[in-house]
Design a protein around this motif. Structure first.
Motif, PDB file in Angstrom:
ATOM      1  N   THR A   1       0.848  -1.203   0.000  1.00 39.96           N
ATOM      2  CA  THR A   1       0.000   0.000   0.000  1.00 39.96           C
ATOM      3  C   THR A   1       0.876   1.242   0.000  1.00 39.96           C
ATOM      4  OG1 THR A   1      -1.752  -1.142   1.225  1.00 39.96           O
ATOM      5  CG2 THR A   1      -1.757   1.267   1.291  1.00 39.96           C
TER       6      THR A   1
ATOM      7  N   LYS B   1       0.534   5.093   0.715  1.00 42.33           N
ATOM      8  CA  LYS B   1      -0.359   6.123   1.258  1.00 42.33           C
ATOM      9  C   LYS B   1      -0.284   7.393   0.407  1.00 42.33           C
ATOM     10  CE  LYS B   1      -1.625   3.856   5.012  1.00 42.33           C
ATOM     11  NZ  LYS B   1      -3.027   3.446   5.194  1.00 42.33           N
TER      12      LYS B   1
ATOM     13  N   LYS C   1      -7.214  12.149   6.843  1.00 33.29           N
ATOM     14  CA  LYS C   1      -5.798  11.827   6.607  1.00 33.29           C
ATOM     15  C   LYS C   1      -4.900  13.056   6.733  1.00 33.29           C
ATOM     16  CE  LYS C   1      -6.376   7.870   3.489  1.00 33.29           C
ATOM     17  NZ  LYS C   1      -6.221   7.365   2.107  1.00 33.29           N
TER      18      LYS C   1
ATOM     19  N   GLU D   1      -7.771   7.925  -2.058  1.00 33.65           N
ATOM     20  CA  GLU D   1      -7.664   6.553  -1.553  1.00 33.65           C
ATOM     21  C   GLU D   1      -6.225   6.057  -1.664  1.00 33.65           C
ATOM     22  OE1 GLU D   1     -11.914   4.420  -2.457  1.00 33.65           O
ATOM     23  OE2 GLU D   1     -10.489   4.561  -4.127  1.00 33.65           O
ATOM     24  N   ASP D   2      -5.864   5.086  -0.852  1.00 31.37           N
ATOM     25  CA  ASP D   2      -4.546   4.464  -0.930  1.00 31.37           C
ATOM     26  C   ASP D   2      -4.350   3.823  -2.302  1.00 31.37           C
ATOM     27  OD1 ASP D   2      -4.311   5.169   1.699  1.00 31.37           O
ATOM     28  OD2 ASP D   2      -4.501   3.143   2.503  1.00 31.37           O
ATOM     29  N   HIS D   3      -3.112   3.800  -2.734  1.00 28.66           N
ATOM     30  CA  HIS D   3      -2.747   3.066  -3.954  1.00 28.66           C
ATOM     31  C   HIS D   3      -2.339   1.660  -3.506  1.00 28.66           C
ATOM     32  CE1 HIS D   3      -1.085   2.195  -7.893  1.00 28.66           C
ATOM     33  NE2 HIS D   3       0.071   1.871  -7.349  1.00 28.66           N
ATOM     34  N   VAL D   4      -3.021   0.641  -4.005  1.00 28.97           N
ATOM     35  CA  VAL D   4      -2.776  -0.740  -3.557  1.00 28.97           C
ATOM     36  C   VAL D   4      -2.371  -1.597  -4.755  1.00 28.97           C
ATOM     37  CG1 VAL D   4      -3.736  -2.749  -2.362  1.00 28.97           C
ATOM     38  CG2 VAL D   4      -4.545  -0.440  -1.768  1.00 28.97           C
TER      39      VAL D   4
ATOM     40  N   GLY E   1      -6.248   4.314  -6.777  1.00 24.93           N
ATOM     41  CA  GLY E   1      -6.333   5.326  -5.720  1.00 24.93           C
ATOM     42  C   GLY E   1      -5.828   6.688  -6.153  1.00 24.93           C
ATOM     43  N   TRP E   2      -5.069   7.327  -5.256  1.00 24.28           N
ATOM     44  CA  TRP E   2      -4.620   8.709  -5.468  1.00 24.28           C
ATOM     45  C   TRP E   2      -3.685   8.862  -6.665  1.00 24.28           C
ATOM     46  CZ3 TRP E   2       0.530  10.017  -5.370  1.00 24.28           C
ATOM     47  CH2 TRP E   2       1.402   9.079  -4.823  1.00 24.28           C
TER      48      TRP E   2
END
Length: 703
Positions: free
Chosen positions: A258, A260, A343, A391-394, A420-421
């Motif tokens: 992940t 952030k 966040k 959102e988190d990059h996963v 995500g971001w």
């Protein structure tokens, strides 16, 4: 009636609109119960040494250290008119109190304090402390004015910073200039910064590249490598042994990772990314951000925080909504997801100012009124703000080990599960600024799906040749990062570190180095010049120590917090001056002549450099200095006399010389007199005569 003093006219205008000061007067705006005026930045600054004593006009080593007993301020010529307006306002009988509305930071505090102190005013002071020029922010700030005394420690730190820079700059520059007979500019912060550039250049110049080899296997589309084999024979063996052989998958590992979202921008991070993405200098970024702030489009830019306070949660949601409405980042059809505002909220990590974000004002603003750089910086801040609350990059990271002839080769790939971001990074790749992923990039990091024990037959092997690479020269991006973290290793873990300079001053430090010709820009790179390298070579370690300078910044921060007395800090600076002079005393005489290429006739009275004889004049060897004595000058030629080397040497040594054979046309006689020379700070020379007690006779009268 009360008086509000801001840093610039544009800020004053914004405040005046809110508090009802609409009547234009000369140098201020007036309302029923208030007056709003401005400073034009630093109206007053500390005077140069010769303002304390005329003898300091000449740069003499024996006069050092110069430490004013009582510090004097002077208003620059082009700002005197505005100062006198402020002085009159600050002492008007009907003014009950003054509001310091200069920028809410250390420098803003100093700008106001200097003007207030010079004016002689005794009016009570209140402080307007805001992070945005939006009307709502100004109104709230004016309703909750703080006592000026609340920021006493901040003002003390600002004064100490300015005085320390003066003491180190004036004394060290004069000391090394007079020792080496060449203008050498030394600064409390700029010299350690230059030292970092020089050290990096030494690492690059002294780097010896080494050849190494990679052996690459193509296993039916799965590309696996054995990297960095420095022995050519070993690389040759691995390559030839594996070519056409069998290979087997030893291990397949998959890990979910992940990433952030990034934190919100502080000034240094904004400057770094603007340099990386747009190639903008730190100063260009600061100028653009300051202009956007004054146009109410972003919050206060000179901040070192990357968080918002908890009471800004609703404001942050509104800002994200306005960004999407204005820029249509997702296109006209897709709806953005709800921002994860929590966040970026952290009260403990916000001191004077929160992070830089756009204001809701951007929604109605006509962007065509902005300059190109301003549009780019606003877009960068807007997109980054959305990223920070995304959102988190996963992704799944997949690592495969392949064995071939008892050699292990590795392959890595990844599969994105949630972009995500990182989707918003596409805004800077797409011409239309939309957050849409390029289909060609989808799956570019993926690798073929394999399982353990899978066999490959007749694999293809290739040997590739590479070289180790030297460290990269500093760019504005990496230099700002190095300045921010300078000396961190030497501090305790819980120390609040500041590095070299502050977010507000680092751009100026870099520009000073370039203006002094100690550093130069080459594309995105910042490189030391030969003069810069020589300066660092001759200076002692303590003057170019990043750790010591970072410690001073830390002490200034402690002073702001009331943990250190100003006297303690200034005592440390004076000890440094003693160390510096002790070092100068120990420099061997032959070393002080390292810049001298020919015999000089004396020392320049302006900068302390060596003066040499030229074809038509006696000139200062320091290229930055304009001082010279012309052999044929109007003053002496009116008395039928030319300047010679003896006269020049005496003038430079004593400021005067006894001259014979001067001719008076009016009296038609020759006479002798003492010729006196005065040189101003710009190198302009004026002469005058005085006569010895013994009177001249007419026996030499012309025939």
């Amino acid at each position: 009636m009360y008086l509000v003093i801001a840093e610039k006219p544009s800020v004053s205008k914004a405040i005046a609109e809110v508090i009802g000061a609409s009547k234009k007067e000369e140098g201020y705006l007036e309302g029923k119960s208030c007056i709003v005026s401005w400073c034009f930045g630093h109206l007053a600054e500390y005077v140069p040494p010769d303002s304390y004593d005329e003898r300091f006009t000449r740069w003499l080593y024996e006069d050092l250290p110069i430490i004013p007993e009582e510090w004097k301020l002077a208003v620059s010529k082009d700002k005197k008119e505005q100062f006198y307006i402020l002085k009159k306002l600050l002492n008007r009988p009907d003014i009950e109190f003054v509001v310091n509305a200069c920028d809410a930071g250390r420098e803003g505090e100093l700008i106001f304090k200097h003007v207030y102190d010079l004016s002689g005013s005794k009016k009570p002071v209140k402080r307007l402390w805001i992070s945005s020029l939006e009307s709502s922010s100004i109104l709230e700030g004016m309703e909750h004015l703080k006592a000026g005394e609340t920021y006493h420690n901040l003002a003390e730190a600002a004064v100490c910073r300015a005085q320390a820079d003066w003491l180190v700059g004036m004394n060290a520059t004069r000391a090394y200039t007079t020792k080496y007979f060449k203008k050498l500019a030394v600064g409390r912060v700029q010299t350690p910064t230059l030292a970092m550039l020089v050290e990096r250049q030494k690492q690059i110049s002294g780097f010896k590249k080494e050849k190494y080899f990679n052996v690459v296997l193509d296993c039916d589309g799965l590309i696996a490598e054995k990297k960095k084999i420095f022995d050519v024979e070993e690389a040759e063996r691995v390559w030839k042994t594996c070519q056409g052989s069998e290979a087997i998958v030893e291990k397949v590992e998959s890990k979910e990772k992940t990433v952030k979202p990034p934190k919100l921008y502080d000034l240094t991070t904004l400057q770094r990314e603007a340099n990386r993405i747009y190639g903008m200098t730190a100063q260009q970024t600061l100028n653009a951000a300051q202009s956007l702030y004054e146009q109410k489009l972003i919050t206060y830019p000179r901040t070192d925080s990357q968080y918002l306070t908890s009471d800004m949660e609703e404001t942050a949601k509104q800002v994200i909504r306005k960004i999407h409405e204005k820029y249509q980042l997702m296109g006209p059809f897709d709806q953005p997801k709800t921002p994860e505002v929590k966040k970026v909220l952290n009260d403990k990590k916000v001191s004077d100012h929160h992070a830089i974000i756009p204001t809701v004002e951007l929604a109605e603003f006509d962007f065509s009124k902005l300059r190109e750089w301003e549009q780019k910086i606003l877009f960068l801040i807007a997109v980054h703000t959305v990223e920070a609350m995304g959102e988190d990059h996963v992704f799944m990271e997949i690592e495969v080990e392949v064995r071939c002839q008892d050699e292990i080769f590795k392959a890595k790939g990844k599969v994105v599960k949630q972009i995500g971001w990182k989707l918003y990074e596409e805004c800077f790749k797409n011409d239309d600024g939309l957050a849409i992923e390029n289909p060609a990039d989808a799956g570019k990091d993926s690798i073929p799906k394999v399982e353990a024990d899978h066999k490959f037959y007749n694999v293809s092997a290739v040997k590739t040749e590479h070289f180790t690479a030297p460290p990269k020269p500093y760019s504005e991006d990496t230099l700002l990062a190095a300045m921010e973290t300078a000396g961190n290793k030497e501090f305790e873990e819980d120390t609040e570190k500041k590095g070299l300079g502050t977010p507000a001053t680092r751009a100026g430090i870099i520009e000073k180095l370039i203006a002094s010709q100690y550093a130069v820009r080459k594309g995105k790179q910042i490189l030391p010049t030969e003069d810069g390298k020589v300066l660092i070579d001759i200076l002692p370690d303590f003057l170019k120590s990043a750790t010591m300078t970072a410690e001073w910044e830390n002490q200034l921060l402690e002073m702001e917090q009331g943990k250190m007395a100003p006297g303690q800090f200034m005592t440390g600076i004076e000890k440094l001056l003693s160390m510096m002079l002790n070092h100068c005393d120990s420099i061997p005489e032959e070393e002080t002549r390292r810049f001298q290429k020919k015999e000089s006739v004396g020392t320049c009275p302006v900068c302390g450099g060596l003066v040499y004889e030229g074809k038509k004049n006696f000139y200062c060897g320091n290229r930055a200095c304009d001082f010279c004595l012309w052999k044929e000058n109007k003053y002496l030629q009116s008395m039928e006399k030319d300047m010679d080397a003896r006269m020049a040497a005496e003038l430079l040594k004593n400021g005067s010389v006894h001259v014979k054979d001067l001719y008076s046309r009016k009296k038609d006689l020759y006479f002798e007199a003492d010729l006196h020379m005065e040189a101003d700070e710009n190198g302009r020379v004026t002469f005058s005569l005085s006569f010895p007690k013994k009177k001249t006779t007419k026996k030499n009268k012309r025939k």
